[in-house]
Design a protein around this motif. Structure first.
Motif, PDB file in Angstrom:
ATOM      1  N   LYS A  58       0.658  -1.033  -0.096  1.00 44.55           N
ATOM      2  CA  LYS A  58       0.233  -0.139   0.084  1.00 44.55           C
ATOM      3  C   LYS A  58       0.309   0.920   0.315  1.00 44.55           C
ATOM      4  CE  LYS A  58      -3.712   2.587   1.841  1.00 44.55           C
ATOM      5  NZ  LYS A  58      -3.675   3.243   1.164  1.00 44.55           N
ATOM      6  N   GLN A  61       2.554   1.426  -2.991  1.00 46.67           N
ATOM      7  CA  GLN A  61       1.376   1.647  -4.772  1.00 46.67           C
ATOM      8  C   GLN A  61       1.174   3.433  -4.175  1.00 46.67           C
ATOM      9  OE1 GLN A  61      -1.763  -1.109  -3.536  1.00 46.67           O
ATOM     10  NE2 GLN A  61      -1.415  -1.717  -4.925  1.00 46.67           N
ATOM     11  N   ASP A  62       0.991   3.903  -2.759  1.00 44.97           N
ATOM     12  CA  ASP A  62       0.596   5.792  -1.831  1.00 44.97           C
ATOM     13  C   ASP A  62       1.590   6.037  -3.356  1.00 44.97           C
ATOM     14  OD1 ASP A  62      -2.031   4.758  -1.290  1.00 44.97           O
ATOM     15  OD2 ASP A  62      -0.881   5.196   0.705  1.00 44.97           O
ATOM     16  N   GLU A  63       3.331   5.743  -3.268  1.00 46.01           N
ATOM     17  CA  GLU A  63       3.956   6.456  -3.437  1.00 46.01           C
ATOM     18  C   GLU A  63       3.919   6.328  -5.118  1.00 46.01           C
ATOM     19  OE1 GLU A  63       8.803   6.040  -3.299  1.00 46.01           O
ATOM     20  OE2 GLU A  63       7.606   5.080  -2.479  1.00 46.01           O
ATOM     21  N   LEU A  64       3.937   5.765  -5.530  1.00 45.39           N
ATOM     22  CA  LEU A  64       3.560   5.896  -7.050  1.00 45.39           C
ATOM     23  C   LEU A  64       1.999   6.420  -7.484  1.00 45.39           C
ATOM     24  CD1 LEU A  64       3.480   4.352 -10.231  1.00 45.39           C
ATOM     25  CD2 LEU A  64       2.274   2.649  -9.820  1.00 45.39           C
ATOM     26  N   LYS A  65       1.631   6.834  -6.607  1.00 47.67           N
ATOM     27  CA  LYS A  65       0.102   7.227  -7.425  1.00 47.67           C
ATOM     28  C   LYS A  65       0.535   9.121  -7.310  1.00 47.67           C
ATOM     29  CE  LYS A  65      -4.432   8.678  -5.694  1.00 47.67           C
ATOM     30  NZ  LYS A  65      -5.502   8.011  -4.616  1.00 47.67           N
ATOM     31  N   THR A  66       1.085   9.152  -6.290  1.00 49.53           N
ATOM     32  CA  THR A  66       1.531  10.352  -6.071  1.00 49.53           C
ATOM     33  C   THR A  66       2.547  11.260  -6.522  1.00 49.53           C
ATOM     34  OG1 THR A  66       1.488   9.774  -3.800  1.00 49.53           O
ATOM     35  CG2 THR A  66       2.947  12.459  -3.769  1.00 49.53           C
ATOM     36  N   LYS A  67       3.526  10.211  -7.186  1.00 54.24           N
ATOM     37  CA  LYS A  67       4.213  10.596  -7.871  1.00 54.24           C
ATOM     38  C   LYS A  67       3.492  10.047  -9.928  1.00 54.24           C
ATOM     39  CE  LYS A  67       8.688   9.010  -6.711  1.00 54.24           C
ATOM     40  NZ  LYS A  67      10.374   8.939  -7.398  1.00 54.24           N
ATOM     41  N   LEU A  68       2.861   9.604 -10.243  1.00 56.52           N
ATOM     42  CA  LEU A  68       1.205   9.858 -11.309  1.00 56.52           C
ATOM     43  C   LEU A  68       0.948  10.845 -11.347  1.00 56.52           C
ATOM     44  CD1 LEU A  68       0.701   8.083 -13.519  1.00 56.52           C
ATOM     45  CD2 LEU A  68      -0.933   7.255 -12.166  1.00 56.52           C
ATOM     46  N   GLU A  69       0.102  11.509 -10.289  1.00 58.26           N
ATOM     47  CA  GLU A  69      -0.737  13.076 -10.313  1.00 58.26           C
ATOM     48  C   GLU A  69       0.218  13.630 -10.049  1.00 58.26           C
ATOM     49  OE1 GLU A  69      -2.309  12.895  -6.226  1.00 58.26           O
ATOM     50  OE2 GLU A  69      -3.951  10.915  -7.381  1.00 58.26           O
ATOM     51  N   GLN A  72       1.674  13.862 -13.949  1.00 57.80           N
ATOM     52  CA  GLN A  72       0.268  13.941 -14.618  1.00 57.80           C
ATOM     53  C   GLN A  72       0.040  16.208 -14.622  1.00 57.80           C
ATOM     54  OE1 GLN A  72      -2.500  11.555 -13.228  1.00 57.80           O
ATOM     55  NE2 GLN A  72      -2.631   9.690 -14.712  1.00 57.80           N
ATOM     56  N   GLU A  94       6.511   0.746 -10.994  1.00 59.32           N
ATOM     57  CA  GLU A  94       4.942  -0.008 -11.324  1.00 59.32           C
ATOM     58  C   GLU A  94       5.721  -1.922 -11.087  1.00 59.32           C
ATOM     59  OE1 GLU A  94       1.143  -1.819 -11.399  1.00 59.32           O
ATOM     60  OE2 GLU A  94       1.669  -0.005 -11.434  1.00 59.32           O
TER      61      GLU A  94
END
Length: 184
Positions: A58, A61-69, A72, A94
């Protein structure tokens, strides 16, 4: 050769009754395992390990989500070289998450096998001892059978006794439906 076959056929009635007298026992290993305190302890350890791994996944995944946002939001202002580098970075993250997830699942499985193997050995040993003590030729798993005859011996409680499991441990809920179905 013909005499041999005839003698075998003549002996067949003598052999079959002897085999019919063999005792066959049945056990419910699921009920036995569920009643063992060792299994409950091992299951708790495995669940704790799985929770730790889930928390780590988790976090990743949160770190990936932050970097993806962040990617973007900044994508429109990036040069192509920086865009490609950041996309590759995100893809690598990923892939690391997927690899970590797979490795963690394998570790949980290994831990499960490590903790459960001695318990299964203990149960198998107890079943063998009960088999010998009861004079059974075979002991079969009750859940694998479609039906059992009245002559089959249910040795589940005898195995529980051999393992030191009290009669009421995890068997009380199963006893209630049998009692009510008998009254109908």
């Amino acid at each position: 050769m013909k005499k041999f076959l005839i003698s075998l056929l003549l002996m067949l009635p003598l052999i079959l009754p002897a085999q019919a007298q063999q005792k066959i026992g049945i056990v419910n290993t699921t009920a036995i395992m569920e009643a063992l305190p060792d299994v409950k302890t091992a299951t708790a350890k495995i669940q704790d390990l799985a929770k730790q791994y889930d928390a780590e996944i988790k976090r990743m995944q949160d770190e990936l989500k932050t970097k993806l946002e962040a990617y973007q939001k900044e994508e429109a202002t990036m040069t192509e070289v920086i865009k490609k580098r950041r996309q590759q970075e995100l893809q690598e993250m990923e892939a690391r998450i997927q690899n970590s997830y797979q490795m963690m699942q394998e570790e949980v499985q290994k831990e499960h096998e490590k903790l459960m193997a001695p318990i299964r050995t203990k149960v198998t040993t107890a079943i063998s001892k009960v088999c010998e003590a009861q004079g059974c030729a075979y002991i079969l798993e009750s859940s694998a059978l479609l039906a059992t005859g009245s002559s089959a011996l249910d040795l589940t409680q005898a195995v529980k006794d051999a393992l030191g499991i009290k009669a009421g441990a995890a068997a009380a809920p199963a006893a209630t439906p049998k009692a009510t179905s008998g009254k109908k």
